[in-house]
Enzyme design. Structure first.
Site, PDB file in Angstrom:
ATOM      1  N   GLY A 197       0.819  -1.202   0.000  1.00 34.54           N
ATOM      2  CA  GLY A 197       0.000   0.000   0.000  1.00 34.54           C
ATOM      3  C   GLY A 197       0.852   1.250   0.000  1.00 34.54           C
ATOM      4  N   THR A 201       0.033   4.700   5.027  1.00 35.74           N
ATOM      5  CA  THR A 201      -1.291   4.132   5.239  1.00 35.74           C
ATOM      6  C   THR A 201      -1.349   3.285   6.507  1.00 35.74           C
ATOM      7  OG1 THR A 201      -0.652   2.423   3.674  1.00 35.74           O
ATOM      8  CG2 THR A 201      -2.133   4.127   2.873  1.00 35.74           C
ATOM      9  N   GLY A 202      -0.209   3.109   7.158  1.00 36.23           N
ATOM     10  CA  GLY A 202      -0.214   2.417   8.436  1.00 36.23           C
ATOM     11  C   GLY A 202       0.296   0.995   8.395  1.00 36.23           C
ATOM     12  N   LYS A 203       1.162   0.695   7.432  1.00 37.87           N
ATOM     13  CA  LYS A 203       1.671  -0.678   7.319  1.00 37.87           C
ATOM     14  C   LYS A 203       2.553  -1.028   8.515  1.00 37.87           C
ATOM     15  CE  LYS A 203       3.329   0.183   3.204  1.00 37.87           C
ATOM     16  NZ  LYS A 203       2.769   1.542   3.031  1.00 37.87           N
ATOM     17  N   THR A 204       3.461  -0.119   8.832  1.00 38.20           N
ATOM     18  CA  THR A 204       4.333  -0.356   9.981  1.00 38.20           C
ATOM     19  C   THR A 204       3.500  -0.465  11.253  1.00 38.20           C
ATOM     20  OG1 THR A 204       5.946   1.026   8.861  1.00 38.20           O
ATOM     21  CG2 THR A 204       6.394   0.481  11.150  1.00 38.20           C
ATOM     22  N   GLU A 421      -6.732  32.518 -10.813  1.00 37.17           N
ATOM     23  CA  GLU A 421      -7.443  31.611  -9.910  1.00 37.17           C
ATOM     24  C   GLU A 421      -8.957  31.709 -10.095  1.00 37.17           C
ATOM     25  OE1 GLU A 421      -5.843  29.318  -8.503  1.00 37.17           O
ATOM     26  OE2 GLU A 421      -3.833  30.172  -8.670  1.00 37.17           O
ATOM     27  N   HIS A 424     -10.026  29.521 -12.917  1.00 42.03           N
ATOM     28  CA  HIS A 424     -10.217  28.124 -12.513  1.00 42.03           C
ATOM     29  C   HIS A 424     -11.576  27.952 -11.833  1.00 42.03           C
ATOM     30  CE1 HIS A 424      -6.241  26.636 -13.399  1.00 42.03           C
ATOM     31  NE2 HIS A 424      -5.626  27.421 -12.523  1.00 42.03           N
ATOM     32  N   ASP A 497      -0.512  23.880 -14.246  1.00 45.13           N
ATOM     33  CA  ASP A 497      -1.811  23.490 -14.815  1.00 45.13           C
ATOM     34  C   ASP A 497      -1.616  22.747 -16.126  1.00 45.13           C
ATOM     35  OD1 ASP A 497      -2.890  24.974 -12.760  1.00 45.13           O
ATOM     36  OD2 ASP A 497      -3.169  26.770 -13.998  1.00 45.13           O
TER      37      ASP A 497
HETATM   38  P1  ADP Z   1       3.580   3.093   6.415  1.00 45.24           P
HETATM   39  O1  ADP Z   1       4.392   2.069   7.127  1.00 45.24           O
HETATM   40  O2  ADP Z   1       2.437   2.503   5.659  1.00 45.24           O
HETATM   41  O3  ADP Z   1       4.368   4.034   5.572  1.00 45.24           O
HETATM   42  P2  ADP Z   1       3.181   4.057   9.062  1.00 45.24           P
HETATM   43  O4  ADP Z   1       2.636   2.860   9.743  1.00 45.24           O
HETATM   44  O5  ADP Z   1       4.638   4.346   9.262  1.00 45.24           O
HETATM   45  O6  ADP Z   1       2.871   3.998   7.526  1.00 45.24           O
HETATM   46  O7  ADP Z   1       2.311   5.302   9.505  1.00 45.24           O
HETATM   47  C1  ADP Z   1       2.884   6.466  10.029  1.00 45.24           C
HETATM   48  C2  ADP Z   1       1.990   7.053  11.102  1.00 45.24           C
HETATM   49  O8  ADP Z   1       0.759   7.514  10.561  1.00 45.24           O
HETATM   50  C3  ADP Z   1       1.589   6.063  12.162  1.00 45.24           C
HETATM   51  O9  ADP Z   1       2.549   5.999  13.171  1.00 45.24           O
HETATM   52  C4  ADP Z   1       0.265   6.625  12.661  1.00 45.24           C
HETATM   53  O10 ADP Z   1       0.464   7.660  13.598  1.00 45.24           O
HETATM   54  C5  ADP Z   1      -0.329   7.227  11.418  1.00 45.24           C
HETATM   55  N1  ADP Z   1      -1.215   6.280  10.742  1.00 45.24           N
HETATM   56  C6  ADP Z   1      -1.026   5.744   9.514  1.00 45.24           C
HETATM   57  N2  ADP Z   1      -2.025   4.937   9.177  1.00 45.24           N
HETATM   58  C7  ADP Z   1      -2.868   4.909  10.222  1.00 45.24           C
HETATM   59  C8  ADP Z   1      -4.098   4.220  10.476  1.00 45.24           C
HETATM   60  N3  ADP Z   1      -4.633   3.402   9.576  1.00 45.24           N
HETATM   61  N4  ADP Z   1      -4.701   4.436  11.670  1.00 45.24           N
HETATM   62  C9  ADP Z   1      -4.150   5.269  12.562  1.00 45.24           C
HETATM   63  N5  ADP Z   1      -3.005   5.928  12.384  1.00 45.24           N
HETATM   64  C10 ADP Z   1      -2.355   5.774  11.225  1.00 45.24           C
HETATM   65 ZN    ZN Z   2      -3.607  27.584 -12.302  1.00 47.71          ZN
END
Ligand code: ADP
Ligand code: ZN
Length: 552
Positions: A197, A201-204, A421, A424, A497
């Protein structure tokens, strides 16, 4: 490889040379003194010029009596020869003498020499065996890069908006909690889970949450951390990581940015750096095949570019489970905002739903940022709680960057930007397929935007129709047209643009098959895709005519 190896070692040795030489010189002045022949040394004794003598196994040091006019004590050294009379002479001349087990010439070879020498020897030995050197880096950086967390403290409640991923990962948690239950009937536990992803997005966070929920240790490393400047270090680190993790099973090993080391081997041209990456990747594959899932070690990895991964990594028995961690939809964004607002003092007028609606395309990390920024902004102006306007400003900052109130623009420029602007905005309001205009600004922000028109969709979009794309093109061109109509001239302000409009138009023709003339075909990057392989060689260049037609 051997050559490179030697080169790198010599760099290391160069690092040590300054220490060595300075040490040598200082040593000489302090204790070695002048080297003298043994006969002269004996003469010094006879002449009563020595105050003290130290006998080393192979050398003898004599400290001279201080003479008038000279500062400090001088000393001399000589090679020790078999001399039964020496002690007698020393005693008759009443010279203090002592023995020492180590010193003299060997003193030059003192402690500080040993460290680099031992390292050097280790490296030589490993080089001989053809094995990579771990010695050096495990002294240096390796630990810092490997991150171990006995208890991440993160739970599924901290991760929001990714319910499907969570659902799939629940199984993994269960494996970690009771590895025996699943193997009862002879099944093998999964080894690798790949989280796919976009960044942020919160993979870690998810991987940590799995460890937290299962209450197992969390080992993590970044893919780029494996690929180091020292040949062989990456592979050694992989080995080290797995060895440590197996000792702590059940546990999770998490490799962030696995694409940094798992790039398809054929995809990149052969060069030194790739060789190192490949060694590391191979080591990872070896470890993955070798480790025993019965102990409950689960490997998780994250990437935002799964398509470039080496297929070997994705084979059954390796990273064969893929879990999509996508950008959150509006409901997901609301949930994520709620998680991050938990510890923030909100005004009761704050409507999280509205904030979620205003942040399409934002990922969890962006939303966390918005909440934090809003809290800081509100605190800066001394508010009691965070209100909606702080969120509004925080979102604007995320989208367009910081306001640059100091950037002074001439009245004329401001006028041009204002018309641009407005162009637009007017077009956006008058075509059916464009998103609603939310805000127009002529305050410069960020690095390049002089002004901006912010349109927000009323809902998340996954499909766009041809007419909607055409409307987008119209809106993008609206700024430039307004300039033309008002000032009879265009400025450089429309550059971005035009870039975006060109992108959209090109994609419509090349990728979405939306051009009547070209028809429903795709031409990625101006090449025929491989799967329409009707007698064409894969990746064949476009003919001149077709390219021309696309451009037109
Ligand atoms: P990735 O590993 O996908 O790049 P991270 O897990 O490092 O993303 O996300 C970084 C921070 O963003 C997390 O420590 C958290 O604070 C926030 N975050 C990202 N995704 C979520 C989620 N789904 N829910 C809550 N917090 C999130
Ligand atoms: Zn413009």
């Amino acid at each position: 490889m051997a050559k490179k190896y030697l080169f790198k070692m010599s760099i290391w040795l160069l690092l040590f040379i300054p220490i060595l030489t300075t040490h040598r010189i200082a040593d000489a002045e302090l204790s070695l003194g002048d080297k003298v022949p043994y006969s002269e040394f004996k003469k010094l004794i006879q002449d009563d010029r020595l105050e003290e003598v130290v006998l080393y196994p192979t050398t003898v040091k004599g400290i001279l009596k201080s003479e008038e006019g000279t500062k400090g004590k001088k000393s001399v050294t000589t090679v020790r020869i078999e001399d039964p009379d020496l002690i007698k002479d020393l005693m008759t001349h009443k010279i203090i003498f002592s023995a020492a087990t180590n010193g003299g010439w060997s003193q030059g070879l003192s402690f500080i020499w040993f460290v680099p020498m031992i390292i050097f020897l280790i490296m030589m030995m490993r080089a001989r065996r053809g094995a990579p050197s771990a010695g050096l880096m495990s002294i240096g950086k390796s630990r810092a890069n490997l991150y171990v967390d006995k208890d991440t403290g993160v739970t599924f409640d901290d991760v929001a908006g990714v319910d499907e991923a969570k659902e799939e990962l629940k199984e993994v948690i269960d494996y970690l909690k009771n590895p025996g239950k699943y193997q009862r009937l002879g099944g093998k536990l999964p080894k690798g889970v790949l989280l796919v992803g976009p960044t942020g997005t919160g993979k870690t966070l998810l991987a940590k949450a799995v460890a937290g929920e299962a209450k197992v240790p969390f080992f993590s490393m970044s893919g780029s951390g494996f690929v180091e400047m020292f040949v062989g270090v990456g592979a050694a680190r992989v080995r080290d990581l797995f060895a440590q993790a197996q000792g702590k099973a059940p546990c999770i090993i998490f490799i962030d940015e696995i694409d940094a080391l798992g790039k398809a081997r054929a995809a990149a041209p052969i060069s030194g750096g790739n060789e190192e990456r490949e060694n590391t990747l191979n080591q990872l594959l070896v470890e993955m095949d070798g480790f025993d899932t019965r102990k409950g070690v689960i490997l998780m990895a994250a990437t935002n570019r799964p398509e470039i991964l080496d297929p070997a990594l994705l084979r059954p028995g390796r990273f064969d489970r893929h879990i999509l961690v996508d950008r959150p939809d509006i409901k997901g964004r609301e949930d994520i905002l709620k998680v991050h607002c938990k510890n923030v003092k909100l005004s009761n007028k704050v409507d999280i739903k509205t904030i979620a609606a205003r942040t399409p395309g934002f990922v969890g990390a962006d939303l966390a940022n918005v909440v934090n920024e809003a809290a800081l902004l509100a605190a800066r102006v001394g508010k009691e709680s965070v209100e909606m306007d702080s969120f509004e400003e925080a979102i604007n900052r995320m989208i367009a960057g910081l306001e640059k109130k100091k950037k002074v623009m001439s009245k004329k420029e401001q006028k041009i930007i204002a018309y641009h602007e407005s162009g637009h905005a007017l077009v956006a309001e008058s075509v059916p397929g464009a998103d609603k205009v939310h805000r127009i600004s002529i305050i410069p922000r960020g690095i390049s935007a002089l002004g901006y028109t912010l349109q927000l969709p009323t809902e998340d979009r996954y499909l766009l129709t041809r007419s909607e794309l055409l409307d987008r093109l119209a809106v993008l061109l609206g700024g430039r047209v307004a300039e033309e109509l008002t000032f009879n001239e265009v400025s450089t302000g429309a550059q971005n643009d035009l870039e975006r409009a060109t992108d959209i138009a090109m994609s419509m023709v090349r990728e979405y098959g939306m051009s009547e003339k070209i028809g429903p075909m795709t031409f990625h990057n101006g090449r025929r895709p491989q799967f329409i392989d009707l007698g064409y060689r894969a990746g064949r260049e476009l003919s001149e005519e077709v390219s021309k037609e696309i451009d037109q």
